[in-house]
Design a protein around this motif. Structure first.
Motif, PDB file in Angstrom:
ATOM      1  N   ALA A 176      48.236 102.409  51.483  1.00 27.00           N
ATOM      2  CA  ALA A 176      48.814 103.280  50.370  1.00 27.00           C
ATOM      3  C   ALA A 176      48.334 103.049  49.154  1.00 27.00           C
ATOM      4  O   ALA A 176      47.727 101.927  48.785  1.00 27.00           O
ATOM      5  CB  ALA A 176      50.420 103.130  50.344  1.00 27.00           C
ATOM      6  N   ALA A 177      48.118 103.946  48.174  1.00 35.68           N
ATOM      7  CA  ALA A 177      47.687 103.764  46.853  1.00 35.68           C
ATOM      8  C   ALA A 177      48.734 104.446  45.993  1.00 35.68           C
ATOM      9  O   ALA A 177      49.550 105.304  46.148  1.00 35.68           O
ATOM     10  CB  ALA A 177      46.651 104.930  46.651  1.00 35.68           C
ATOM     11  N   VAL A 178      49.040 103.505  44.761  1.00 37.08           N
ATOM     12  CA  VAL A 178      49.907 103.586  43.887  1.00 37.08           C
ATOM     13  C   VAL A 178      49.232 103.991  42.466  1.00 37.08           C
ATOM     14  O   VAL A 178      48.486 103.042  41.990  1.00 37.08           O
ATOM     15  CB  VAL A 178      50.912 102.267  43.912  1.00 37.08           C
ATOM     16  CG1 VAL A 178      51.876 102.518  42.552  1.00 37.08           C
ATOM     17  CG2 VAL A 178      51.423 102.028  44.920  1.00 37.08           C
ATOM     18  N   THR A 179      49.436 104.952  42.000  1.00 42.72           N
ATOM     19  CA  THR A 179      48.821 105.422  40.760  1.00 42.72           C
ATOM     20  C   THR A 179      49.713 106.172  39.833  1.00 42.72           C
ATOM     21  O   THR A 179      50.630 106.626  40.078  1.00 42.72           O
ATOM     22  CB  THR A 179      47.662 106.517  41.166  1.00 42.72           C
ATOM     23  OG1 THR A 179      48.353 107.502  41.745  1.00 42.72           O
ATOM     24  CG2 THR A 179      46.729 106.023  42.165  1.00 42.72           C
ATOM     25  N   VAL A 224      46.031  99.645  44.103  1.00 41.93           N
ATOM     26  CA  VAL A 224      46.683 100.080  42.909  1.00 41.93           C
ATOM     27  C   VAL A 224      45.860 100.420  41.639  1.00 41.93           C
ATOM     28  O   VAL A 224      44.870  99.645  41.136  1.00 41.93           O
ATOM     29  CB  VAL A 224      47.529  98.552  42.267  1.00 41.93           C
ATOM     30  CG1 VAL A 224      48.207  98.840  41.131  1.00 41.93           C
ATOM     31  CG2 VAL A 224      48.436  98.371  43.287  1.00 41.93           C
ATOM     32  N   ARG A 225      45.829 101.454  41.139  1.00 41.44           N
ATOM     33  CA  ARG A 225      44.923 102.013  40.212  1.00 41.44           C
ATOM     34  C   ARG A 225      45.540 103.022  39.160  1.00 41.44           C
ATOM     35  O   ARG A 225      46.239 103.691  39.445  1.00 41.44           O
ATOM     36  CB  ARG A 225      43.814 102.968  41.066  1.00 41.44           C
ATOM     37  CG  ARG A 225      42.887 103.604  40.437  1.00 41.44           C
ATOM     38  CD  ARG A 225      41.732 104.380  41.311  1.00 41.44           C
ATOM     39  NE  ARG A 225      40.873 103.529  42.246  1.00 41.44           N
ATOM     40  CZ  ARG A 225      40.906 103.789  43.420  1.00 41.44           C
ATOM     41  NH1 ARG A 225      41.175 104.778  43.866  1.00 41.44           N
ATOM     42  NH2 ARG A 225      40.273 102.923  44.176  1.00 41.44           N
ATOM     43  N   ASP A 226      44.895 102.795  37.975  1.00 37.46           N
ATOM     44  CA  ASP A 226      45.296 103.595  36.945  1.00 37.46           C
ATOM     45  C   ASP A 226      46.583 103.605  36.430  1.00 37.46           C
ATOM     46  O   ASP A 226      47.149 104.494  36.231  1.00 37.46           O
ATOM     47  CB  ASP A 226      44.602 105.262  37.093  1.00 37.46           C
ATOM     48  CG  ASP A 226      43.144 105.204  37.055  1.00 37.46           C
ATOM     49  OD1 ASP A 226      42.386 103.896  36.946  1.00 37.46           O
ATOM     50  OD2 ASP A 226      42.673 106.356  36.892  1.00 37.46           O
ATOM     51  N   ASN A 227      47.392 102.589  36.759  1.00 36.96           N
ATOM     52  CA  ASN A 227      48.734 102.494  36.245  1.00 36.96           C
ATOM     53  C   ASN A 227      48.765 102.038  34.734  1.00 36.96           C
ATOM     54  O   ASN A 227      48.914 100.768  34.379  1.00 36.96           O
ATOM     55  CB  ASN A 227      49.423 101.607  37.202  1.00 36.96           C
ATOM     56  CG  ASN A 227      49.607 102.334  38.614  1.00 36.96           C
ATOM     57  OD1 ASN A 227      50.345 103.172  38.988  1.00 36.96           O
ATOM     58  ND2 ASN A 227      48.662 101.687  39.387  1.00 36.96           N
ATOM     59  N   CYS A 228      48.322 102.743  33.922  1.00 38.24           N
ATOM     60  CA  CYS A 228      48.087 102.280  32.395  1.00 38.24           C
ATOM     61  C   CYS A 228      47.796 103.617  31.747  1.00 38.24           C
ATOM     62  O   CYS A 228      47.197 104.630  32.156  1.00 38.24           O
ATOM     63  CB  CYS A 228      46.655 101.489  32.432  1.00 38.24           C
ATOM     64  SG  CYS A 228      46.124 100.830  30.859  1.00 38.24           S
ATOM     65  N   ALA A 229      48.093 103.781  30.349  1.00 36.07           N
ATOM     66  CA  ALA A 229      48.002 104.615  29.545  1.00 36.07           C
ATOM     67  C   ALA A 229      46.717 104.540  28.409  1.00 36.07           C
ATOM     68  O   ALA A 229      46.413 105.795  27.779  1.00 36.07           O
ATOM     69  CB  ALA A 229      49.214 104.872  28.778  1.00 36.07           C
TER      70      ALA A 229
END
Length: 428
Positions: free
Chosen positions: A236-239, A265-270
């Motif tokens: 799974a990917a969490v974005t 886990v990718r691009d969980n950032c603003a």
């Protein structure tokens, strides 16, 4: 092997086996070799220019991680719908329940023209007062995407997350092992039950799962509280998400991958810096993709990890904000078991408040693997007391990370830790 133009492991090859970096989502996604010519760590820049909308076509044209969210028709669900009427009129009117819509879309006897995307509305219009909660225990079906945050007048998607799912099972939203082709859960606030073990999303052997634009921020009373859990070889990917582990008294984890599961886990950032690294701590902004967290409140007596990789080879933790551990023992990322091919890159990682241990990244025996910790913006560990072990990167046993080109690694600050180290290694 390190990215430096030298044959570090003396096998006749130089800079091999270091994997690749990925940045951007949808048609803007770019992938580059992690180590470039001459031993230079690669910089990944997203390609293409995103569209303002994402119409039909099977691609993510606006580069937000959601596919065809502006495409109609879809299987409609609204608080004022009726399941029997929706079946009778072939979804000319909405379903009332999300699970009924999933089952209808996944019916093997259905015509091939039946939509495979479920659109869930919060109300007639997009507004702050249109926030609906669906009390359901969802079981996902293969290739049926479930998207939240629509309005039920013209079925356009709202800019903010406006729909919630309240589960009454320990597993939360459940992806069974029968899910093998691309399947997404996107645009929801998820609420967990009060239980000894409570989870927001469980991916149990399912593969090709995308979890995008999710918010899990509740703190039900529990012994073990997990935001997202992968097990039994899941993928799974969490974005683009804002996930809180919770307030478990024994164990609190934002995202846990175990049993041979592969986690991205990718691009969980603003916000990102000029080098493409995440450049915000969790909570610095109010966007839905505010990062992944463990436990956020002091006083916990157990363990807390933002990301726990428990026998998760090939894991990628990239361009995300990973924060907090207010328990006795904790870390931003903990790695143990098979960690072959693991890359931790371009993140901002902070672990604060562990009374006994509080490490930015903790690696235990990992089968002799060499996780690559590279090009991160910050890796911070800070204890909750002067007697806490608080290291930026803490390594024990048969694990041999390659740690290079990180901007800042800090063991502790303001005297909150015992003999802190930026990087601490101890053999088994």
């Amino acid at each position: 092997e390190s990215c430096d133009g030298v044959d570090n492991d003396c096998d006749g090859s130089t800079d091999e086996g270091l994997g690749s970096f990925t940045c951007g989502l949808g048609v803007c996604q770019a992938t580059v070799p992690g180590c470039g010519a001459g031993g230079i760590v690669a910089t990944c820049s997203p390609g293409s220019t995103p569209s303002s909308r994402d119409p039909c076509g099977g691609g993510d044209q606006d580069c937000d991680g959601s596919v065809d969210e502006d495409c109609l028709p879809c299987v409609k669900v609204s608080p004022g719908g009726d399941d029997s009427d929706a079946v009778a009129d072939d979804n000319a009117t909405p379903f009332q329940h999300i699970q009924a819509a999933i089952d209808w879309a996944a019916d093997p006897a259905a015509p091939p023209t039946r939509p495979q995307r479920v659109c869930v509305a919060a109300g007639a219009v997009c507004s702050g007062s249109s926030f609906a909660t669906y009390a359901e225990n969802l079981r996902m079906a293969e290739a049926v995407d479930v998207y939240g945050s629509y309005e039920s007048t013209g079925w356009t998607r709202c800019a903010a997350i406006t729909t919630a799912i309240q589960s009454s099972t320990d597993s939360g939203v459940y992806f069974p092992s029968t899910v093998a082709h691309a399947t997404a859960l996107d645009g929801f606030e998820l609420r967990r039950r009060t239980s000894n073990l409570t989870v927001g999303v469980t991916v149990d052997g399912a593969t090709n799962v995308t979890l995008n634009w999710l918010r899990i921020q509740d703190t039900p009373t529990s012994q073990t509280s997990i935001g997202v859990r992968l097990l039994s070889g899941a993928q799974a990917a969490v974005t683009n998400s804002d996930i809180l582990g919770g307030a478990g008294t024994v164990l609190t984890v934002g995202i846990r991958a175990e049993g041979g599961s592969r986690l991205v886990v990718r691009d969980n950032c603003a916000l990102w810096d000029a080098g493409g690294r995440c450049n915000e701590w969790c909570g610095d902004t109010s966007t839905p993709r505010d990062g992944i967290r463990g436990r956020m409140w002091p006083g916990g007596v157990g363990e807390s990890y933002v990301v726990l990789l428990d026998d998760s080879p090939g894991a990628l933790i990239e361009r995300s904000s990973l924060c907090s551990t207010d328990t006795a023992v904790g870390a931003g990322i903990r790695v143990r078991g098979n960690a072959a091919g693991t890359i931790i890159r371009a993140n901002r990682i902070g672990a604060w408040g562990g009374d006994n241990e509080s490490h930015g990244i903790r690696l235990d025996a990992c089968g002799g693997a060499a996780p690559w910790i590279v090009d991160n913006n910050k890796i911070h560990g800070e204890g909750g007391s002067t007697s806490a072990l608080a290291d930026g990167v803490h390594v024990e046993g048969d694990c041999h990370p390659v740690i290079e080109r990180n901007v800042e690694i800090v063991g502790t600050a303001e005297g909150r830790g015992f003999e802190p180290s930026g990087v601490y290694c101890r053999p088994a």
